[in-house]
Structure formats: C-alpha cells, structure tokens
Write an enzyme that holds these catalytic residues in place. Structure first.
Site, mmCIF file in Angstrom:
data_model
loop_
_atom_site.group_PDB
_atom_site.id
_atom_site.type_symbol
_atom_site.label_atom_id
_atom_site.label_comp_id
_atom_site.label_asym_id
_atom_site.label_seq_id
_atom_site.Cartn_x
_atom_site.Cartn_y
_atom_site.Cartn_z
ATOM 1 N N ASP A 41 1.086 5.471 -0.230
ATOM 2 C CA ASP A 41 0.665 6.788 -0.513
ATOM 3 C C ASP A 41 1.369 7.613 -1.036
ATOM 4 O O ASP A 41 2.753 7.465 -0.489
ATOM 5 C CB ASP A 41 -0.013 7.363 0.843
ATOM 6 N N LEU A 56 16.171 7.470 0.865
ATOM 7 C CA LEU A 56 16.215 7.859 -0.557
ATOM 8 C C LEU A 56 16.015 6.605 -1.381
ATOM 9 O O LEU A 56 16.594 5.635 -1.102
ATOM 10 C CB LEU A 56 17.242 8.674 -0.813
ATOM 11 N N LYS A 77 5.565 3.246 6.758
ATOM 12 C CA LYS A 77 4.219 3.483 7.636
ATOM 13 C C LYS A 77 4.379 2.682 9.027
ATOM 14 O O LYS A 77 3.662 3.024 9.733
ATOM 15 C CB LYS A 77 3.211 3.069 6.803
ATOM 16 N N HIS A 94 1.040 -1.245 -0.009
ATOM 17 C CA HIS A 94 -0.048 -0.004 0.006
ATOM 18 C C HIS A 94 0.949 1.213 0.032
ATOM 19 O O HIS A 94 1.626 1.474 0.888
ATOM 20 C CB HIS A 94 -0.932 0.077 1.260
ATOM 21 N N GLN A 130 12.664 -0.743 -1.216
ATOM 22 C CA GLN A 130 13.226 0.834 -1.781
ATOM 23 C C GLN A 130 13.473 0.360 -3.152
ATOM 24 O O GLN A 130 13.005 1.364 -4.108
ATOM 25 C CB GLN A 130 14.521 0.886 -1.080
ATOM 26 N N THR A 164 6.396 0.718 12.200
ATOM 27 C CA THR A 164 7.711 0.698 12.887
ATOM 28 C C THR A 164 8.437 -0.472 12.488
ATOM 29 O O THR A 164 8.080 -1.593 12.580
ATOM 30 C CB THR A 164 7.322 0.705 14.276
#
Length: 393
Positions: free
Chosen positions: A19, A48, A66, A17, A83, A68
C-alpha cells in the site's frame, strides 16, 4: 498531491502486498514521512528505501513493515529483498516516466509492505515486492480503479488472502435449490452431489431450519463454503432480531413472510441491510404482492412468488413480475417457486423471473447432479469469469 495505490502480487508465504501514498513533501504525506522516521516502534521500524547502501532512491521512499518483525530472519528479509525491491521499483518507475514532469525531489512516498512470518525465498520476496510496488505506483497515478471498473469487479472474485468468495447476485438468472430435508445425512449427500456453479443458490428450507436451527447453515458451509445460502425463516415477528440471527449464522439472505405486519417486514429489511445480507419477501398467500411492495418504506432485494407444496397441482400463478419490479423502483430480483420443472424453465424466464426455486425435482432425484445440471443448462449462462485469465485482479 495525494495519490493512493495498492497491489498484491505473488503466491504462497512470499506474496507481496504493498500500500502506498504519493504526495508533496510540504503536505500531509511529507508530515507522515517525517513522523514515520522519527516515531519508531519495536518490530515496525520504518526504513528509507535504498537501491544499495548509500544510494537513496528518488522520490524518497520510506518502507513501513505491516507485520511485526519478531526475529533476525524477518529483519534481514525486510532490510534486504523487500527494501531493495521497493527502491528499485521506484527508481525504474522514474526511468519509465511514470512520474511525468513532476520534480522527484518535491514529493515522497510512504510504502507499507507485508512480509509473511513464514516467508523464506529471498528471490521470490524480491520479485513479488518489486512487481507490487511498481504496479501500486502506476495505479496511484492512474487513480485506479475508476468507478466503472470498481462496480464491474467488486463481486467477481475472491480475495487472494481471505481464501473464499462471498457471492452476490449480480448476474441473473439463478437456480435456487430448496433443501426441505430433515435428515443431516441426506442433506450432506445432496450438497456433495450438487455441481459447483456461479449460478446456483442453496436454500436452507423452513423444515430444515425448524429441525436443526440456524446452526445448519454451518453444516451447509462445511460442504459448500463458497455458496450463496438463503435462510428461509419466513419471519412473521421480531423482524430485526431474526434477520440478525440469520446474518450471524453466515447466511447470505433471509426470508420473511409477506403476511407479516409491514413494520416487521421493514425492520427485517433494514437489519438485513445493516448486516450486509439480502432480504427476501415470500409472497405465499399474499393477495396483492404489487400493493405490498409499493406500500413498504424500504424495499427488499428479492421477492419470491411462491406457491405452497400442497398447491402445486394448481395452475401457475407467478403474478405480474414487471409490475412488482416497477413498484420496487426497478432494482429488484424476482424468484419463482413451486412446480418449477425443466420444461417450464424457459416460460418462467420469459415472464421476467431472475431466480428459479426448485426443490424435490432435484433433491429427490436419483441423480442429483444430473438433475441440477439439466436446470442450469436451461439458464444458458456461462460461469462467471469462465474464459477470463486472472492477473492483477
């Protein structure tokens, strides 16, 4: 520029998911980008997006976890397949022209990525996050969804993560099965026999609620978790309090009596709106339903033209449904109750009824499922999305 995109792709613990926000470096998005890289917090360290070490993707993208990150395995997943997937999706979006003529050095992207603590499969993590990022970018530039799509889709399907559907009444007509049963064993038996159908409503009848209280809504939900449940409380006083009680019990609609004072009815309707449930006025023994609706400062969602069980031998008296809808401003559902049998379904629908309330003709039948299916067949309505292949939403 300030564009927002979102996408959820995949299944199981590896689902992705994403955003994201796309914007100018010299605007609020650029400021948030700098803050993300300079204000770190344990377990949520932004990074990055790089296609590989020493190869930054463009537009510059920061990936923000999102969830922890609590152990080395999660850190490796975030700094590895997540990433890489986000970076590659951004780079491919550039190659495919999703950014148009925009200078990719003038903008940046904030990508917030979900990583389930139970995720294990690196391949799925990568593929799902790649697809979600790519789709989110596309949606951001398309400004998806538009208003028409939003209104059309908002009540059609369950949230993939939430796992259950919150039904709304946007595709009438419906069959409402009134459960005026005072035995929990019989209640569970009837509920288990009722077919799963988008056009079937379940009513917790007044006798049922009086016997077991509003906790009986939970009993119904245990058997029919996705059902639209009406709490037939026939509210006569303390409208706001009783409407809130119905909402707190997880009912989808609450019924008030049309014989209650106007102030009580209006308070109940207002409270129902505040809590996100439907308000229903039962017009049993109300002499002028049209006049009552016209006089209310706030209008209900549903009006039920209801004949009492003790009066079912009398002729049908469903009133002028068209006038009732007009008095409410047109946006109103009308339910007809009392004496509804299979042979009169078409007649009731022709009068403008949106909901047909049926009790003993189904619940007292030797074959509950067959009896309910006979009524549903008369509605001539396909299941919502029966022939639709669900993909992105």
């Amino acid at each position: 520029m300030y564009l927002i995109g979102e996408a959820l792709i995949g299944e199981g613990s590896e689902l992705a998911h994403v955003d994201l926000i796309v914007g100018d470096k010299n605007g609020p998005v650029g400021m948030a980008f700098a803050n993300a890289l300079s204000q770190l917090s344990a377990g949520h360290t932004p990074l990055l997006a790089v296609v590989r070490p020493n190869l930054l993707t463009k537009p510059a993208t920061v990936v923000i976890p999102k969830v922890t990150l609590k152990n080395e395995g999660q850190v490796n997943q975030m700094f590895g397949p997540v990433q890489a997937a986000v970076a590659k999706a951004v780079a491919d979006a550039v190659e495919e022209g999703l950014f148009g003529d925009i200078n990719i050095n003038d903008i940046c992207i904030l990508a917030s990525a979900f990583l389930h603590p139970s995720a294990k499969d690196y391949n799925r993590i990568y593929r799902y996050n790649y697809g979600a990022t790519k789709l989110a970018i596309s949606r951001a530039f398309e400004e998806f969804p538009d208003e028409k799509t939003l209104i059309h889709e908002k009540d059609r399907a369950a949230h993939a993560v939430m796992g259950f559907k919150v039904p709304r009444l946007w595709d009438p007509p419906y069959l409402q099965v009134a459960l005026d049963i005072v035995d929990l064993g019989k209640l569970r038996s009837v509920l288990s026999s009722l077919p799963e159908n988008d056009h079937l409503i379940i009513e917790a009848g007044t006798p049922l609620i009086k016997k077991f209280g509003l906790n009986v809504i939970s009993e119904i939900r245990a058997v029919k978790p996705n059902a639209f449940i009406v709490a037939d409380m026939k509210i006569l006083d303390t409208g706001n309090l009783e409407a809130r009680m119905a909402a707190d019990s997880s009912a989808d609609a609450v019924v008030m009596s049309g014989l209650a004072p106007a102030s009580t009815i209006e308070k109940a309707i207002t409270e129902a709106r505040k809590t996100g449930i439907y308000s229903v006025i039962d017009m049993l023994n109300v002499e002028d339903p049209v006049g009552l609706i016209a006089s209310l400062k706030v209008k209900p969602d549903i009006v039920e033209l209801h004949r009492a069980i003790d009066a079912e031998h009398t002729s049908h008296a469903w009133g002028n449904i068209g006038d009732i809808k007009k008095a409410a401003g047109g946006k109103l559902l009308v339910a007809t109750a009392g004496g509804i049998r299979v042979p009169v379904v078409k007649e009731a629908l022709k009068t403008g009824a949106d909901i047909l309330v049926v009790g003993r003709a189904i619940t007292a039948s030797k074959d509950v499922r067959h009896a309910a299916e006979e009524f549903l067949e008369q509605l001539n309505k396909e299941e919502i999305d029966q022939f639709r292949i669900m993909t992105d939403f």
